[in-house]
Design an enzyme around this catalytic site. Structure first.
Site, mmCIF file in Angstrom:
data_model
loop_
_atom_site.group_PDB
_atom_site.id
_atom_site.type_symbol
_atom_site.label_atom_id
_atom_site.label_comp_id
_atom_site.label_asym_id
_atom_site.label_seq_id
_atom_site.Cartn_x
_atom_site.Cartn_y
_atom_site.Cartn_z
ATOM 1 C CG ASP A 12 -7.805 -1.681 15.790
ATOM 2 O OD1 ASP A 12 -6.981 -2.477 15.282
ATOM 3 O OD2 ASP A 12 -9.006 -1.659 15.456
ATOM 4 C CB CYS A 69 -7.811 -0.556 12.326
ATOM 5 S SG CYS A 69 -8.698 0.022 10.863
ATOM 6 C CB THR A 71 -10.838 -2.586 7.120
ATOM 7 O OG1 THR A 71 -11.149 -1.441 7.921
ATOM 8 C CG2 THR A 71 -11.820 -3.714 7.411
ATOM 9 C CG HIS A 102 -0.112 12.372 -8.362
ATOM 10 N ND1 HIS A 102 -0.870 11.955 -9.430
ATOM 11 C CD2 HIS A 102 1.172 12.458 -8.823
ATOM 12 C CE1 HIS A 102 -0.095 11.794 -10.490
ATOM 13 N NE2 HIS A 102 1.156 12.083 -10.147
ATOM 14 C CG HIS A 137 0.425 16.471 -8.621
ATOM 15 N ND1 HIS A 137 -0.666 15.881 -9.212
ATOM 16 C CD2 HIS A 137 1.494 16.131 -9.378
ATOM 17 C CE1 HIS A 137 -0.282 15.194 -10.270
ATOM 18 N NE2 HIS A 137 1.032 15.330 -10.402
HETATM 19 C C1 RB5 Z 1 -12.076 -4.021 15.022
HETATM 20 O O1 RB5 Z 1 -12.704 -5.233 15.149
HETATM 21 C C2 RB5 Z 1 -12.286 -3.466 13.620
HETATM 22 O O2 RB5 Z 1 -13.574 -2.964 13.490
HETATM 23 C C3 RB5 Z 1 -11.261 -2.408 13.308
HETATM 24 O O3 RB5 Z 1 -9.987 -2.940 13.449
HETATM 25 C C4 RB5 Z 1 -11.275 -1.802 11.916
HETATM 26 O O4 RB5 Z 1 -11.327 -2.774 10.934
HETATM 27 C C5 RB5 Z 1 -12.224 -0.694 11.701
HETATM 28 O O5 RB5 Z 1 -12.241 -0.046 10.642
#
Ligand code: RB5
Length: 149
Positions: A12, A69, A71, A102, A137
């Site tokens: 993203d 993204c 996180t 695994h 596995h």
């Molecule tokens: C975007 O701001 C953020 O929410 C996205 O990149 C991500 O971290 C979502 O899991």
């Protein structure tokens, strides 16, 4: 047939810079990479991005997909909704190796706001160089497949 050194890459808007660095890195290593973007910084929803890459991986056109993204969590959740996809978010190289050995993960997710560039590239290397061990596995991965219905 799955191409052994083909990768699909997407993110993203929160992870464009890291995704491009990964693109350069894996290309240098000889991987054939399809970067789905985005190339411009406008906000773009991670569920759509993750699902697009996951469908391509599930169709068998790629050895692996790498999604990013902020996180790594949201795009991983979206990718895992696609039947046949096993995507893990990794913040360390041990987990990146183990999800291949695994869990036979066919996708890796990274959080651009969580890991720095050097660690992210090491995680990618660990993921791409590890192979599924099969054996006991495989039975467990089959159990995951059975949950997909
Ligand atoms: C975007 O701001 C953020 O929410 C996205 O990149 C991500 O971290 C979502 O899991």
């Amino acid at each position: 047939m799955t191409a052994t050194r083909r990768l699909v890459l997407t993110s993203d808007h929160a992870a464009i810079e890291l995704r491009r660095a990964i693109y350069d890195h894996v290309t240098t290593l000889g991987w054939d990479v399809d970067d789905l973007g985005p190339m411009t910084p406008e906000s773009t929803p991670y569920p759509e991005r993750g699902a697009e890459a996951a469908r391509l991986v599930a169709a068998g056109q790629y050895r692996s997909g790498i999604v990013l993204c902020g996180t790594g969590q949201g795009i991983m959740m979206a990718a895992n909704k696609v039947k046949g996809v096993r995507c893990g978010v990794c913040m360390d190289t041990f987990s990146a190796r183990m999800i291949r050995q695994h869990n036979d993960a066919n996708m890796l997710s990274l959080g651009a706001r969580v890991v720095g560039l050097g660690l992210a590239l090491d995680i990618v290397d660990a993921f791409l160089s590890a192979e599924f061990e099969g054996g006991r596995h495989a039975t467990r991965v089959d159990m995951i497949r059975a949950l997909e219905g």
